[in-house]
Design a protein around this motif. Structure first.
Motif, short mmCIF file in Angstrom:
data_model
loop_
_atom_site.label_atom_id
_atom_site.label_comp_id
_atom_site.label_asym_id
_atom_site.label_seq_id
_atom_site.Cartn_x
_atom_site.Cartn_y
_atom_site.Cartn_z
N LEU A 27 2.26 1.76 -3.18
CA LEU A 27 1.11 2.60 -4.10
C LEU A 27 0.58 4.00 -3.67
CD1 LEU A 27 -1.52 0.26 -4.44
CD2 LEU A 27 -0.43 1.13 -6.17
N GLU B 181 -8.87 7.16 -2.52
CA GLU B 181 -8.04 7.03 -3.03
C GLU B 181 -7.36 5.71 -1.71
OE1 GLU B 181 -7.01 7.48 -6.18
OE2 GLU B 181 -5.29 6.03 -6.17
N GLU B 182 -7.16 5.97 -0.60
CA GLU B 182 -6.63 4.60 0.78
C GLU B 182 -7.35 3.92 0.30
OE1 GLU B 182 -3.67 4.92 1.45
OE2 GLU B 182 -3.36 6.59 0.76
N HIS C 53 -7.25 1.66 -2.14
CA HIS C 53 -6.20 0.45 -2.58
C HIS C 53 -5.87 -0.36 -1.36
CE1 HIS C 53 -4.29 2.44 -5.96
NE2 HIS C 53 -4.41 3.33 -5.39
N LEU D 125 0.62 -0.80 0.03
CA LEU D 125 0.16 0.21 -0.06
C LEU D 125 0.99 1.02 0.07
CD1 LEU D 125 -3.47 -0.61 2.71
CD2 LEU D 125 -3.15 0.28 0.22
#
Lengths: 1002, 118
Positions: free
Chosen positions: A18, A445-446, A449, A15
């Protein structure tokens, strides 16, 4: 579980990868190892800064002001409260540059080092962010409340509670010691109870306050357990140490219990599912309280603690699954309920629950990027939510209702409020370019992912649904209140309020726009500092509105906005469906749990406390007796071979008198006046006994107290029945007699055993005898102990004496207030006839003559007290008796008119003089209450000693004098109310005129 | 002498306890006064008895008594005056506002409120 770990531990790095992709232009963290920061932390630590303790103390000091300033008016009250907050904010600002450079400001004060409890404060980025929010929004709330509260509301009280709460919150975010933090944590629960229940006349207010206290208080208990475990693992209760112990903590067997207990504390405080139910009920508080507690402070305390302990607790699967899941569920649940609430504040309350869930979820993800977003959203949520609560308050204030169904069309009537509310609500909905959009998109967005139990899309989808609902309720707040046709059935025709009321939310709305438009200039530096402190690595965020078409968040945002608008469009049928679905009512469940407990405890209390005081006495006596006997029998003791003191004839006679009198008191106790005289005899014999047994000071004190006590009891007996009826039967008397005899045998036997044995250890008396002259500068060791060695005790004792006198005064006031007691006094008929000559000439003349002599004796006893028997206590009593004699001779009113001494002031000055003397020792570089002395030659007197102890003794003297006089004067006022006549002359019969001086009935 | 003091403490304690078990306020106040005497003498005597050796420093003195218990008892005497005054005032207030100086809740009052303190 192994597979699930992917999300937590191993997924962590994936993560992070990313999240750190540079082209995303999102939260960026320069990969500085955590260890580096730790070292920097320690090196830069210990920056001397007393100011931190001062910042935390200021609100508590400021809490004293409103009660006083309210007398100068409401504005003065608000200004003074605001000034204290502003001062604290200024001090915080002075520390800010260092913190933003990455330093940690610390203040360390040893408190109870043996327990690991120290008043250690620290300020890092996270603390700065929260302290800034608490003080900044606090300032706005103070302004808003000034105009919000009605004239009938006690404003001084409100600001006092608010300042207490503010201080408690500041303490939490500035504490470096977790035990200290716990103290402040509990203080927030208590002070928020006062704030939520501020409108005491509203049952909802009281119930809401009680529920909040129960839930957060219970969580607080769990937190105490968790923190103690954490401290034990880390080997220190200092956060700065604990935060370096990640490996030790996470590998400990006690990690999970500690985590669960700490999270219980955080979740209850931050209203996370399933503890979310208290927050909406706390909405019964005045709106400024809701705005403060639920935007920037109370509920953020749980988030703060999770963020604070993030470096050592986060990153494990347990953390991920518990925290992130709870946050996600809370976010969804809160958002769904919020949409269907018709009360404006309830809508905001559940939206708060939802937003708190969002932040909790982000912290739960356990990645640095997510934690950074959490910090950013904390700022944004505080700004738009405080503004929304305030606008809700304005609508309520102006339209006299908060029911959305009765509102609508306010756009035209309240354009300013409409503008503020719209900006804040759009931000909450996550509409660009406002600040809520920025953090919400980062959140999505977090979430996109995050892998939950091998499921890569679940969190993302659910988060989008949560966002969708938040769009719907935010738009509903605007559309159903402000848009639509104007109505003609508002409970009160609304219009925009004055500037004072909308200034604070307008400022916040301005911030919402500003942060939204220029996040890098306005907020990024603060996010960097705070997120750096949370994650333990230097953070440099890049926040921008447009990340291209590639990121999932863009499409999730669009879906949320579109779906939210559709949802609002379908609101009417959905709402009917919602109303028709049965759901668990949290309050009913809560009451159902609490009620049986309350009933049970009431039963137990009632059974034990049935109002029969004599029964309590009997049980207590027997229990003490049993404990004493058990201790004596189970312990070991020496032989009783201490040399006995021979008995002389005179003391034996005194003893016999004492014994006979005591028996007579019991036998004749129904004749109250007689008993009073007999008690005097006992007191006299005790005092003579003290004199014989080498205790001249005690003898003097006992005899003067005896006089004062007898006068006091005589005055009181005047208005009590003169005899005690025979009520108890033979069995009862026998029972009491047995108990009394046993107690007497116990006490007598114990002291006999004590006196006939030598000391098991050397007593500390020798120390006092050896050092009285050299250190205390006096030869009367008893007095030196009182004013020097144990001066602090004496100080406490005179304070208690002063308080006792004030209690007596207050009781008198309550008796004299209109009521049954007062009526009974007014109609009082004396049982016995008054003496013909109530103020006998001989007594008047004698007391006048004696007064100067008595005062001289008092001064003499006072001055010699340090070296010979005497001192402040005895002198105070002697002078008091001399003054009381004047009252007795010529009556209360006549004497009071000629003696303008304010006894309250006397008590206060006594305590203050004693305190000032004690504090004076500090300036000498010595501990509190250490006395200094020297020898002074003053011609033509002999060289005499001057000790600061004498000044302390003066304080004792003044307090004793004031306390005795205030007690007796209070009783005399009762006599006056009972219709005692007031004489115009000092005596009743004037022999010169040969007639009775006229009396004037009062 | 020790026996005399011990018996006096014992008797004053017994009298005090017996009186605080009475049903009216005034005997309870007197009982507390008696207990105060007993307790003060008890603490004083725990420093052991001495005759003719006061706690005043003097180069000619052959010995001293224990000054510490005396200091303790001295403040206790003064404080007990304050406390006596407070309970006297409470008793007076209770009597004037209810017309009764009974110390126990009357049984019928207890029955009415279900034994609950209102």
């Amino acid at each position: 579980m192994a597979s699930g770990v992917v999300a937590g531990k191993q997924g962590h790095s994936a993560l992070t990868g990313l999240a750190f992709a540079p082209d995303k232009g999102r939260a960026r963290t320069t990969g500085q190892p955590a260890a580096t920061r730790t070292t920097a932390h320690n090196q830069n630590g210990n920056r001397p800064g007393m100011s931190l303790a001062l910042i935390a103390a200021l609100p508590f000091l400021g809490a004293l002001l409103p009660g006083l300033m309210i007398r100068a008016g409401r504005t003065a009250c608000a200004v003074s409260t605001g000034a204290v907050t502003a001062l604290a904010l200024l001090l915080l600002g002075l520390n800010a540059p260092a913190v933003l450079r990455g330093e940690v400001v610390q203040t360390r004060i040893e408190w109870l080092p043996q327990l690991g409890l120290n008043a250690n404060f620290m300020l890092d980025g996270l603390g700065l962010l929260f302290a800034g929010l608490i003080l900044g929004i606090g300032l706005l709330i103070i302004l808003y409340a000034r105009f919000y509260l009605a004239k009938a509301d006690p404003m001084g009280q409100f600001y006092t509670y608010l300042m207490l709460f503010q201080g408690a919150m500041l303490g939490i975010v500035l504490s470096d010691n977790i035990l200290l933090l716990l103290v402040f944590w509990e203080l927030t629960s208590l002070s928020s109870f006062l704030l939520i229940g501020y409108w005491k006349h509203l049952p909802e207010g009281r119930q809401g306050a009680r529920m909040a206290l129960t839930v957060t208080g219970a969580g607080g208990l769990a937190l105490i357990g968790g923190m103690l475990i954490l401290g034990n693992i880390a080997g220190s209760y200092d956060l700065s140490v604990i935060l370096t112990q990640k490996v030790a903590i996470q590998s400990s067997d006690w990690y999970l219990p500690a985590l669960l207990l700490i999270l219980l504390g955080c979740f209850t405080k931050s209203a996370q599912f399933p503890f979310h139910f208290w927050l909406p009920h706390a909405m019964a508080a005045p709106t400024p309280v809701s705005a403060y507690l639920h935007s920037a402070t109370m509920v953020k305390a749980g988030l703060f603690l999770m963020a604070r302990l993030w470096p050592v607790l986060a990153g494990t699967p347990e953390w991920f699954y518990i925290v992130a899941t709870t946050g996600l569920v809370t976010m969804l649940l809160g958002a769904k309920i919020a949409l269907f609430k018709h009360d404006l504040k309830a809508l905001l309350a559940f939206s708060t629950v939802s937003q708190l869930g969002l932040i909790t979820m982000l912290l739960g993800f356990g990645t640095k990027a997510a934690a950074t977003v959490a910090v950013f959203h904390i700022i944004n949520h505080a700004t738009f939510k405080a503004a929304l609560f305030m606008t809700a308050g304005i609508v309520d204030h102006e339209a006299h209702t908060r029911d959305i169904r009765r509102l609508g069309g306010l756009r035209v009537l309240m354009p300013v409020t409409f503008a503020i509310a719209t900006l804040a609500a759009l931000s909450m909905a996550g509409i660009p370019p406002l600040n809520g959009f920025l953090s919400k998109e980062l959140m999505l967005e977090e979430a996109a992912h995050t892998v939950w139990w091998q499921n890569p899309w679940l969190v993302g989808v659910l988060a989008t649904i949560g966002a969708l609902f938040s769009v719907a309720y935010s738009f509903r707040f605007v559309a159903h209140v402000f848009l639509g046709p104007m109505r003609d059935d508002y409970p009160h025709r609304p219009h925009d309020p004055g500037f004072g009321l909308w200034a604070a939310p307008a400022l916040l709305a301005g911030l919402v726009v500003l942060i939204g438009l220029a996040p890098m200039a306005t907020a990024a530096w603060l996010v960097d500092a705070a997120a750096g402190a949370v994650t333990g690595a230097a953070v440099e965020v890049k926040i921008s509105h447009w990340h291209g078409l590639e990121p999932a968040a863009l499409w999730m945002s669009l879906a949320a906005i579109g779906g939210g608008l559709m949802l609002l469009g379908l609101f009417a049928p959905l709402s009917r469906l919602w109303e028709g679905t049965p759901r668990p009512e949290a309050k009913r469940i809560f009451d159902g749990l609490v009620e049986p407990l309350a009933t049970l405890s009431r039963r137990i209390t009632d059974a034990l406390h049935d109002g029969a005081v004599t029964r309590y006495f009997a049980i207590a006596t027997l229990a003490i007796l049993a404990a004493g006997v058990w201790a004596f029998v189970s312990g070991t003791h020496q032989q009783g071979d201490h040399a006995l003191t021979p008995v002389a004839l005179v003391p034996a006679a005194g003893w016999a008198l004492l014994m006979v009198t005591t028996c007579a008191i019991v036998a004749l106790h129904r004749q109250r006046l007689l008993v009073l005289i007999l008690v005097g005899v006992v007191g006299l014999m005790v005092s003579v006994g003290f004199a014989y047994l080498s205790a001249p000071d005690l003898a003097l004190t006992q005899i003067s107290v005896e006089v004062a006590t007898v006068i006091l009891l005589l005055l009181a007996l005047n208005y009590l029945p003169k005899t005690t009826p025979a009520e108890s039967g033979g069995a009862r008397r026998l029972r009491d007699g047995v108990i009394a005899t046993l107690a007497g045998l116990g006490a007598g036997g114990l002291i006999y055993a004590l006196m006939t044995r030598d000391f098991a250890f050397d007593t500390i008396a020798a120390y006092h005898l050896a050092n009285a002259k050299t250190e205390g500068g006096g030869t009367n060791v008893v007095n030196v102990i009182l004013v020097d060695f144990r001066g602090y005790d004496t100080f406490g004792e005179i304070t208690v004496l002063g308080i006792a006198a004030l209690v007596i005064y207050a009781l008198t006031e309550s008796i004299l207030r209109p009521g049954p007691a007062n009526d009974r006094l007014r109609l009082w008929k004396a049982e016995s006839q008054d003496a013909g000559d109530r103020h006998p000439l001989m007594l008047v003349v004698a007391t006048r003559l004696i007064l100067p002599l008595a005062i001289m004796v008092g001064v003499f006893i006072f001055l010699r007290g340090h070296n010979l028997p005497g001192g402040g206590f005895i002198a105070g009593l002697v002078v008091a008796i001399a003054l009381v004699m004047q009252y007795m001779a010529s009556g209360f009113e006549w004497t009071a008119a000629r003696q303008k001494i304010d006894y309250h002031a006397l008590i206060a000055s006594g305590v203050l003089v004693a305190a000032a003397t004690g504090i004076g020792a500090w300036f000498n570089g010595l501990p509190f209450m250490t006395s200094a002395y020297g020898y002074v030659t003053l011609w033509p007197l002999e060289t005499f000693e001057l000790a600061t102890a004498a000044l302390f003794d003066l304080g004792v003297f003044l307090t004793v004098l004031g306390a005795v006089m205030l007690s007796l004067a209070s009783l005399s006022r009762i006599a006056l109310r009972a219709g005692e006549t007031v004489n115009l002359a000092p005596y009743d019969i004037d022999p010169a005129a040969g007639r009775t001086v006229k009396e004037e009935a009062r | 002498m020790e026996a005399l003091i011990a018996s006096a403490v014992g008797l004053m304690t017994a009298a005090g306890i017996y009186l605080i078990l009475r049903l009216r306020t005034f005997p309870v106040i007197v009982g507390l006064s008696m207990l105060t005497y007993a307790v003060n003498v008890f603490i004083f005597a725990s420093g052991r008895l001495t005759v003719g050796l006061p706690p005043i420093l003097d180069s000619t003195a052959s010995g001293y008594t224990d000054p510490l218990t005396q200091a303790l008892v001295l403040t206790a005497i003064v404080i007990s005056f304050g406390m006596t005054a407070v309970i006297v005032m409470m008793a007076l207030g209770a009597f004037l506002s209810t017309g009764s100086d009974r110390i126990d809740d009357a049984a019928e009052d207890r029955a009415e409120t279900g034994g609950r303190a209102e």
